[in-house]
Scaffold this motif. Structure first.
Motif, mmCIF file in Angstrom:
data_model
loop_
_atom_site.group_PDB
_atom_site.id
_atom_site.type_symbol
_atom_site.label_atom_id
_atom_site.label_comp_id
_atom_site.label_asym_id
_atom_site.label_seq_id
_atom_site.Cartn_x
_atom_site.Cartn_y
_atom_site.Cartn_z
ATOM 1 N N GLN A 154 -14.982 20.912 34.103
ATOM 2 C CA GLN A 154 -14.435 19.671 34.707
ATOM 3 C C GLN A 154 -12.633 19.484 33.647
ATOM 4 N N ASN A 155 -13.603 20.103 32.308
ATOM 5 C CA ASN A 155 -12.188 20.582 31.313
ATOM 6 C C ASN A 155 -11.320 21.531 32.544
ATOM 7 N N ALA A 156 -11.745 22.965 32.083
ATOM 8 C CA ALA A 156 -11.704 24.275 33.566
ATOM 9 C C ALA A 156 -10.397 23.481 34.757
ATOM 10 N N LEU A 157 -11.055 22.625 35.649
ATOM 11 C CA LEU A 157 -10.524 22.236 36.545
ATOM 12 C C LEU A 157 -9.100 21.107 36.526
ATOM 13 N N ASN A 158 -9.421 19.935 35.234
ATOM 14 C CA ASN A 158 -8.420 19.164 34.864
ATOM 15 C C ASN A 158 -7.319 20.276 34.001
ATOM 16 N N ASP A 159 -7.110 21.518 33.912
ATOM 17 C CA ASP A 159 -6.939 22.353 33.205
ATOM 18 C C ASP A 159 -5.871 23.291 34.337
ATOM 19 N N VAL A 160 -6.188 23.202 35.528
ATOM 20 C CA VAL A 160 -5.739 23.953 36.440
ATOM 21 C C VAL A 160 -4.778 23.230 37.206
ATOM 22 N N ILE A 161 -4.696 21.679 37.385
ATOM 23 C CA ILE A 161 -4.866 20.523 37.726
ATOM 24 C C ILE A 161 -2.894 19.826 36.576
ATOM 25 N N THR A 162 -3.269 20.459 35.533
ATOM 26 C CA THR A 162 -2.417 20.270 34.881
ATOM 27 C C THR A 162 -0.830 20.956 35.023
ATOM 28 N N GLY A 163 -1.570 22.355 35.308
ATOM 29 C CA GLY A 163 -1.024 24.149 34.870
ATOM 30 C C GLY A 163 -0.257 24.013 36.661
ATOM 31 N N ILE A 164 -0.779 22.706 37.787
ATOM 32 C CA ILE A 164 -0.153 23.456 39.183
ATOM 33 C C ILE A 164 1.363 22.133 38.880
ATOM 34 N N ASP A 165 0.568 21.327 38.217
ATOM 35 C CA ASP A 165 2.140 20.113 38.024
ATOM 36 C C ASP A 165 2.878 20.199 37.678
ATOM 37 N N ASN A 166 3.441 21.507 36.366
ATOM 38 C CA ASN A 166 3.984 22.154 35.557
ATOM 39 C C ASN A 166 4.425 23.144 35.311
ATOM 40 N N SER A 167 4.138 24.191 37.185
ATOM 41 C CA SER A 167 4.066 25.109 37.449
ATOM 42 C C SER A 167 3.889 26.192 37.134
ATOM 43 N N THR B 64 2.981 30.044 35.398
ATOM 44 C CA THR B 64 2.975 31.150 36.107
ATOM 45 C C THR B 64 1.593 31.738 37.125
ATOM 46 N N ASN B 65 1.008 32.068 37.626
ATOM 47 C CA ASN B 65 -0.010 33.282 38.223
ATOM 48 C C ASN B 65 -1.256 33.542 37.003
ATOM 49 N N ASP B 66 -0.923 33.854 36.880
ATOM 50 C CA ASP B 66 -1.633 34.360 35.544
ATOM 51 C C ASP B 66 -2.673 33.407 34.816
ATOM 52 N N PHE B 67 -1.686 32.663 34.174
ATOM 53 C CA PHE B 67 -2.448 31.564 33.857
ATOM 54 C C PHE B 67 -3.153 29.887 34.501
ATOM 55 N N LEU B 68 -2.671 30.094 35.475
ATOM 56 C CA LEU B 68 -3.931 29.647 36.112
ATOM 57 C C LEU B 68 -5.381 30.498 37.057
ATOM 58 N N ALA B 69 -4.326 31.769 37.001
ATOM 59 C CA ALA B 69 -5.857 32.221 37.538
ATOM 60 C C ALA B 69 -7.022 32.534 36.746
ATOM 61 N N LEU B 70 -6.478 32.291 35.435
ATOM 62 C CA LEU B 70 -7.572 31.861 33.930
ATOM 63 C C LEU B 70 -8.059 30.555 34.413
ATOM 64 N N ASP B 71 -7.456 29.633 33.711
ATOM 65 C CA ASP B 71 -8.612 28.719 33.939
ATOM 66 C C ASP B 71 -9.518 28.806 35.762
ATOM 67 N N ILE B 72 -8.940 28.630 36.313
ATOM 68 C CA ILE B 72 -9.721 28.857 37.483
ATOM 69 C C ILE B 72 -10.853 30.116 37.256
ATOM 70 N N ARG B 73 -10.931 30.948 36.763
ATOM 71 C CA ARG B 73 -11.981 32.127 35.815
ATOM 72 C C ARG B 73 -12.682 30.725 35.015
ATOM 73 N N GLN B 74 -12.482 30.334 33.980
ATOM 74 C CA GLN B 74 -12.975 29.334 32.965
ATOM 75 C C GLN B 74 -14.263 28.517 34.153
ATOM 76 N N ALA B 75 -13.762 28.693 35.526
ATOM 77 C CA ALA B 75 -14.062 26.352 35.829
ATOM 78 C C ALA B 75 -15.542 27.820 36.736
#
Length: 459
Positions: A405-418, A420-431
C-alpha cells in the motif's frame, strides 16, 4: 531460488505424521528419492520398488530377524504425492516404543529426521502450492472453529493467492511498459499512459485497502475473540461465565470482591471461538490485592475486542447506568450492556432498563442466554466473512500488504509530481516485491526458515 532449495534437500526425511502420544494407530512418513529403497530394507512382504503408486501393502517391520510390528505401508510415487517426491507412509500400532523403534531403524538405514514443517516446505519448493497456501496448512491443522477452518481451507485452496496474483499480474504489465520506456528514454516515447497507470493503481489500492481492513476480522476468526465480562462487584459476572461455559468455572459468592484476578476460558458460538474473561468487580477499594485486580480489569477492557458490561438491576441506580455506558462509549471498543438479575428487579427498573437498550437476562436461571449469544455474534460482525470474501488472517501477509500500500501510494504521488521513469519504476518494483513475498515469488532462506520452523514436525 527453488532450484537452490531442491539441490540442498536431496536426502530422504522421516517423522511421525500423527500426533504424539499413545493411540490405536500411528503414521510414520518418509519423503525423498530413496524412500522406497530405505523402507524396503526393513519391510518384509513385497518389493516396494516394484509396486504401483497409491497402493497399500500389509507386512512386518523387522530389525534383522526381530519383528517390531505388523504394519500397512502406503506408497505414493513422485510427483503424485504431497511433497511431489516419493512418499511412504507406515501405519503401525500407536505405541511410543514401536514408533521410536521404527523411526530409529529407518534413520539407521539412511533416512534423516525431518525438521519442523519440512514436508510442507518440500511441497512448496516443488511447486505443489505457493507460500500463502503452505502457511494455510498450519492454520488448517490449528483450526478449532468452523470459521477458522473455513478461512484456512479457502486460503489453502488458493482463494487468497489468486487475489494477490491477479493484482500482481496487472501491475507487472504496466511495470514492463515503464521499463521499456527507460530503454527508449532518448526518443521520448510513452508506452504506458500515466492516466491509465494511475487508474490501475487506484483500483489496486481499493482492493488492497479492503484486504488490510479484513485483517481485524481475520485475526478474530483465527485466534478467537477476547471478550471481557466486566461490571461492579456482585453484578453476576462469574455467574454469567459459568452459565456460558455450562460448568462451575468461577467461584460465585454474595461477598463483594470475590474475584480478585481474571478467569479465562473458551467457548464456541456459531462456529466462532470466544475467549471469555471474567474480571474483578470495578469499584474503589482499600484492599491492595483487590485493587490490583481492578487495575487488571481496566487493562483487559482496553485490550478486548468485545466487552460484556453487566449491571445488577436489583440494586443499581439508573443514573449510574447512564454514567457507566457513557464511559464505555468513550473506550471506543464494541460492548454489550447487560441488565442482569431480572428475576429480582422491580417492574419500574425493568422499564427504565429499556431506555438504555440493555440486554435483559438472569444469569443464575440462564434466562435469555440465547438472546445474549445472538447479540455477541452480531457484535463481531461476520457478514463480510459469510459472503465468501477473501479474509486476511496471517500477520506476515498483513504487513506485506501494508508495505505494498505504501509503495503504491508512492506511485500515485510520483505520477502527480511527474517524477522520472526510473524512480516511478522503482516504486512499482517495490510494490511487486512485497506482493511477491506473500505468495513466495520473492523468498529468502531466512523467510522460509522462519515460516516453516513454526510447523509441527511431521507436517
Amino acid at each position: 531460488m527453488r532450484a537452490e532449495h531442491f539441490a540442498s534437500n536431496e536426502d530422504t526425511i522421516v517423522a511421525l505424521a500423527t500426533a504424539q502420544g499413545v493411540g490405536a494407530i500411528a503414521v510414520i512418513r518418509l519423503s525423498g528419492k530413496e524412500a522406497f529403497q530405505i523402507c524396503n530394507q526393513v519391510f518384509k512382504s513385497k518389493d516396494l520398488t516394484k509396486q504401483p503408486s497409491h497402493t497399500l501393502h500389509f507386512g512386518t517391520i523387522r530389525d534383522e530377524d526381530k519383528i517390531i510390528d505388523e504394519v500397512v505401508v502406503s506408497l505414493f510415487i513422485a510427483p503424485n504425492s504431497f511433497t511431489k517426491e516419493n512418499v511412504v507412509e507406515i501405519s503401525c500400532h500407536g505405541s511410543n516404543y514401536i514408533v521410536r523403534q521404527i523411526i530409529q531403524l529407518l534413520v539407521k538405514k539412511g533416512a534423516r529426521l525431518a525438521k519442523p514443517g519440512e514436508f510442507t516446505k518440500r511441497a512448496f519448493i516443488h511447486g505443489q502450492f505457493d507460500l500463502a497456501q503452505a502457511e494455510a496448512v498450519a492454520d488448517l491443522i490449528a483450526a478449532d472453529s468452523e470459521a477458522a477452518h473455513h478461512a484456512a481451507l479457502n486460503q489453502m485452496r488458493g482463494g487468497f493467492s489468486n487475489e494477490i496474483k491477479k493484482l500482481r499480474e496487472e501491475l507487472i504489465h504496466f511495470a514492463s511498459m515503464i521499463e521499456l520506456e527507460l530503454d527508449f528514454s532518448e526518443e521520448d516515447v510513452e508506452f504506458a499512459s500515466r492516466d491509465d497507470l494511475k487508474q490501475l493503481v487506484n483500483n489496486l489500492l481499493q482492493v488492497i485497502t479492503a484486504l488490510i481492513k479484513s485483517f481485524n476480522l481475520g485475526n478474530v476468526i483465527k485466534n478467537g475473540v477476547p471478550t471481557v465480562i466486566a461490571g461492579k462487584p456482585n453484578a453476576g459476572k462469574s455467574t454469567l461465565l459459568n452459565a456460558l461455559l455450562n460448568e462451575e468455572k468461577a467461584i460465585v459468592s454474595d461477598i463483594p470482591g470475590t474475584t480478585r484476578d481474571f478467569i479465562e476460558d473458551e467457548i464456541n458460538i456459531e462456529g466462532i471461538s470466544f475467549r471469555f474473561i471474567d474480571t474483578a468487580g470495578l469499584r474503589e477499594t482499600k484492599d491492595k490485592i483487590e485493587a490490583i485486580g481492578v487495575e487488571r480489569t481496566h487493562e483487559k477492557m482496553k485490550q478486548a475486542s468485545l466487552i460484556i458490561y453487566m449491571f445488577d438491576l436489583s440494586n443499581t441506580d439508573p443514573m449510574e447506568i447512564g454514567k457507566e455506558i457513557n464511559q464505555l462509549e468513550n473506550l471506543g471498543i464494541p460492548f454489550i450492556a447487560v441488565g442482569n438479575k431480572i428475576d429480582k428487579a422491580t417492574a419500574t427498573m425493568l422499564e427504565k432498563a429499556k431506555d438504555f437498550n440493555l440486554t435483559l437476562l438472569s444469569a443464575l436461571n440462564k434466562e435469555n442466554l440465547e438472546t445474549l449469544k445472538a447479540k455477541i455474534i452480531e457484535a463481531v460482525n461476520l457478514d463480510t466473512f459469510k459472503t465468501g470474501d477473501t479474509i486476511v488472517t496471517n500477520l506476515r501477509h498483513y504487513e506485506s500488504l501494508l508495505q505494498t500500500q505504501n509503495a503504491l501510494n508512492d506511485v500515485i504521488t510520483g505520477i502527480d509530481n511527474s517524477i522520472t521513469n526510473d524512480f516511478l519504476a522503482l516504486d512499482i518494483r517495490q510494490a511487486l516485491h512485497h506482493l511477491g513475498e506473500i505468495t513466495g515469488e520473492i523468498t529468502t532462506d531466512d523467510l522460509l526458515g522462519n515460516i516453516f520452523s513454526k510447523f509441527c514436525i511431521g507436517k
